[in-house]
Enzyme design. Structure first.
Site, PDB file in Angstrom:
ATOM      1  N   VAL A  64     -18.407  -2.060  -0.664  1.00  0.00           N
ATOM      2  CA  VAL A  64     -18.522  -3.015  -1.773  1.00  0.00           C
ATOM      3  C   VAL A  64     -19.983  -3.393  -2.014  1.00  0.00           C
ATOM      4  O   VAL A  64     -20.410  -3.614  -3.151  1.00  0.00           O
ATOM      5  CB  VAL A  64     -17.676  -4.278  -1.469  1.00  0.00           C
ATOM      6  N   LYS A 135       5.015  -5.102 -10.790  1.00  0.00           N
ATOM      7  CA  LYS A 135       5.442  -4.283 -11.947  1.00  0.00           C
ATOM      8  C   LYS A 135       6.305  -5.066 -12.920  1.00  0.00           C
ATOM      9  O   LYS A 135       6.195  -4.899 -14.136  1.00  0.00           O
ATOM     10  CB  LYS A 135       6.152  -3.024 -11.468  1.00  0.00           C
ATOM     11  N   GLU A 159      -3.012  -0.787  -9.605  1.00  0.00           N
ATOM     12  CA  GLU A 159      -2.641   0.578  -9.193  1.00  0.00           C
ATOM     13  C   GLU A 159      -1.345   0.606  -8.382  1.00  0.00           C
ATOM     14  O   GLU A 159      -0.537   1.540  -8.517  1.00  0.00           O
ATOM     15  CB  GLU A 159      -3.784   1.177  -8.363  1.00  0.00           C
ATOM     16  N   ILE A 166       0.225   6.167  -4.427  1.00  0.00           N
ATOM     17  CA  ILE A 166      -0.220   7.315  -5.248  1.00  0.00           C
ATOM     18  C   ILE A 166      -1.215   6.848  -6.315  1.00  0.00           C
ATOM     19  O   ILE A 166      -0.888   5.969  -7.114  1.00  0.00           O
ATOM     20  CB  ILE A 166       0.977   7.980  -5.960  1.00  0.00           C
ATOM     21  N   GLU A 220      17.231  -2.731  -0.488  1.00  0.00           N
ATOM     22  CA  GLU A 220      17.401  -4.163  -0.229  1.00  0.00           C
ATOM     23  C   GLU A 220      18.885  -4.454   0.026  1.00  0.00           C
ATOM     24  O   GLU A 220      19.756  -3.649  -0.331  1.00  0.00           O
ATOM     25  CB  GLU A 220      16.995  -4.961  -1.483  1.00  0.00           C
ATOM     26  N   ASP A 231      13.799  -1.370 -11.559  1.00  0.00           N
ATOM     27  CA  ASP A 231      12.467  -1.139 -10.983  1.00  0.00           C
ATOM     28  C   ASP A 231      11.788   0.046 -11.683  1.00  0.00           C
ATOM     29  O   ASP A 231      10.624  -0.036 -12.092  1.00  0.00           O
ATOM     30  CB  ASP A 231      12.631  -0.868  -9.477  1.00  0.00           C
ATOM     31  N   LYS A 235       8.309   0.345 -14.249  1.00  0.00           N
ATOM     32  CA  LYS A 235       7.234   1.322 -14.020  1.00  0.00           C
ATOM     33  C   LYS A 235       7.076   2.244 -15.230  1.00  0.00           C
ATOM     34  O   LYS A 235       5.951   2.609 -15.608  1.00  0.00           O
ATOM     35  CB  LYS A 235       7.527   2.109 -12.744  1.00  0.00           C
TER      36      LYS A 235
HETATM   37  N1  HSE Z   1      11.951  -0.603  -4.365  1.00  0.00           N
HETATM   38  C1  HSE Z   1      10.974   0.331  -4.810  1.00  0.00           C
HETATM   39  C2  HSE Z   1      11.381   1.731  -4.424  1.00  0.00           C
HETATM   40  C3  HSE Z   1       9.602   0.089  -4.257  1.00  0.00           C
HETATM   41  O1  HSE Z   1      12.424   1.924  -3.801  1.00  0.00           O
HETATM   42  O2  HSE Z   1      10.664   2.650  -4.766  1.00  0.00           O
HETATM   43  C4  HSE Z   1       8.890  -1.024  -4.949  1.00  0.00           C
HETATM   44  O3  HSE Z   1       8.710  -0.749  -6.302  1.00  0.00           O
END
Ligand code: HSE
Length: 464
Positions: A64, A135, A159, A166, A220, A231, A235
């Site tokens: 940095v 996200k 990111e 990734i 989960e 999710d 993304k």
């Molecule tokens: N729960 C997500 C997954 C990870 O299974 O890829 C966090 O976004």
């Protein structure tokens, strides 16, 4: 910063867009001794970020050009276990919003909406840059956050929000800034990829594979966000917004989870050399194929075993980018987990801290194209339709007539003796490319045919 490289408050000396300080040049880097860092949220990822900051302090300082000084960690409960032996307990606070106002860089890892949104806005108001992995917040409140960051003259980096470790968002935002991205196909949810992989490898039904994923800590206790595609849809919205310089929110994304995928679907996919993957697909319909716009969708799809995405196993993620000049690129790695996600978070932290030291800024929101979000019915895709039909003369002709009647062309038909009892046969029809709307109408029309006993499955085929 301990020795300010810029005036107190939100003014950024390097940001001509900030009228509070339009003409002041960037100050010399050697004035900056430390960049104050606040970490909001100390769960799996937050704990790893604190550990990395502490254990790699010397390397990070060299990279940095200033020390990263941890000034506080916001937690849910002051009595929770420390993420790191020896961490000064006085750094912990339950006041995330207050802490966000006294740092140079705020790392937000609380998710999903509140108080994360308020804390990020408080950070911007105080002139802090923000790194987040959130996200859901970006996909629902992205424009508000981008605007606030721009007005404050600070960075907003995220990111880790897509694909965990990734590097995918900065490659899209920066490395591919000179190209035209046309389509992205992503396996962006590790839990569902693990579940589908177990169904493929072991012939499990969905519920059993989900239970395995829960036992291993991938899924989960309430797997809804992953299994139902929420999710992945968040993304997809982030990928589409960056790739197509357009504001796309989670509400613009067509979403179908893996809840309806059966062991039979998986076996039928294998029989035709495909695997089933939950894909996030974002594509730009160009000026040459009106209407122009962006289509974003998340759904299970058949992927040919020869496609690079088919070999993405277990809980791994991969993002396959198609660009006009670059051609095809694939980004692969660990999409979740504390350490992989912390890697991306701390990478962003180093970048924005460097900007603080040099008095510069990274790229902000680019939404100049402002393309409309098109409905999924406009998407071009192919279907594999599995029918249980009467095994009698004229059935193939009747099925073909219905499909042609919707303007859909057949690529292949395969008939196998039915496992469903006397006088029935299994018929698998693969279509050529057509609009999703026409293909859905085709399936509905086939279901109404007298010779069709059952539509056993209808899945999109992608990646060919
Ligand atoms: N729960 C997500 C997954 C990870 O299974 O890829 C966090 O976004």
């Amino acid at each position: 910063m301990s020795q300010a490289a810029r005036p107190a408050g939100p003014a950024n000396p390097a940001n001509p867009a900030n009228p509070a300080n339009p003409a002041s040049p960037a100050k010399s880097a050697d004035l900056v001794d430390a960049v104050k860092v606040a970490v909001l949220g100390c769960g799996t990822v937050g704990g790893e970020v604190v550990r990395l900051l502490t254990n790699s302090a010397s390397d990070l300082r060299s990279r940095v050009g200033a020390r990263l000084e941890l000034v506080g960690v916001a937690v849910k409960d002051l009595d929770e276990p420390l993420p790191l032996d020896g961490l000064d307990r006085s750094l912990l606070t339950e006041d995330a919003v207050g802490l966000a106002g006294r740092a140079d860089v705020v790392v937000e890892l609380m998710g999903p909406i509140e108080p994360a949104r308020s804390a990020i806005l408080a950070a911007f108001a105080a002139g802090a840059s923000v790194v987040t992995a959130n996200k859901a917040l970006l996909a629902s409140h992205g424009p508000e956050l981008y605007e606030a960051a721009r007005a404050a003259g600070v960075d907003l980096y995220f990111e880790a929000a897509v694909g965990g470790a990734i590097p995918i968002l900065r490659p899209i935002r920066e490395s591919l800034a000179g190209d035209t991205v046309t389509r992205i196909l992503g396996i962006v949810n590790g839990t569902t990829n693990y579940v589908l992989d177990r169904m493929t490898g072991e012939g499990l039904e969905l519920a059993d594979a989900v239970r395995q994923a829960q036992e291993l800590g991938y899924a989960e206790a309430d797997p809804t966000a992953d299994v139902d595609g929420y999710d992945a849809a968040s993304k997809a919205a982030i990928l589409a917004s960056l790739a197509f310089h357009t504001r796309i929110s989670a509400d613009d994304v067509y979403r179908e989870g893996i809840g309806q995928v059966t062991a039979d679907d998986v076996a039928a996919a294998a029989a035709t050399d495909h695997v089933i993957k939950l894909l996030a697909i974002v594509e730009r319909r160009g000026a040459g194929s009106p209407p122009e716009g962006v289509i974003a969708r998340v759904h299970p799809a058949l992927v040919p075993k020869s496609h690079p995405l088919a070999s993405v196993r277990g809980a791994f993620n991969a993002i396959y980018v198609e660009a006009a000049a670059a051609g095809e690129l694939m980004f692969y790695g660990r999409g979740a987990g504390g350490r992989p996600t912390a890697s991306a978070v701390v990478g962003d932290l180093v970048t924005v801290a460097r900007h603080k030291v040099s008095g510069t800024l990274g790229p902000g929101e680019s939404a100049y194209l402002g393309l409309p979000a098109l409905p999924v019915s406009q998407a071009l895709t192919r279907f594999q339709i599995r029918l249980v039909v009467k095994d009698q003369p004229g059935v193939l002709a009747a099925v073909s007539r219905v499909i042609a009647g919707e303007g859909v062309s057949i690529e292949a038909v395969r008939q196998t003796p039915g496992a469903h009892g006397r006088g029935l046969a299994d018929l698998t029809v693969v279509t050529h490319q057509a609009t999703e709307g026409a293909l859905q109408k085709t399936v509905a029309a086939l279901a109404g045919l007298e010779v069709v006993a059952e539509v056993a499955g209808a899945l999109r085929v992608e990646g060919e």
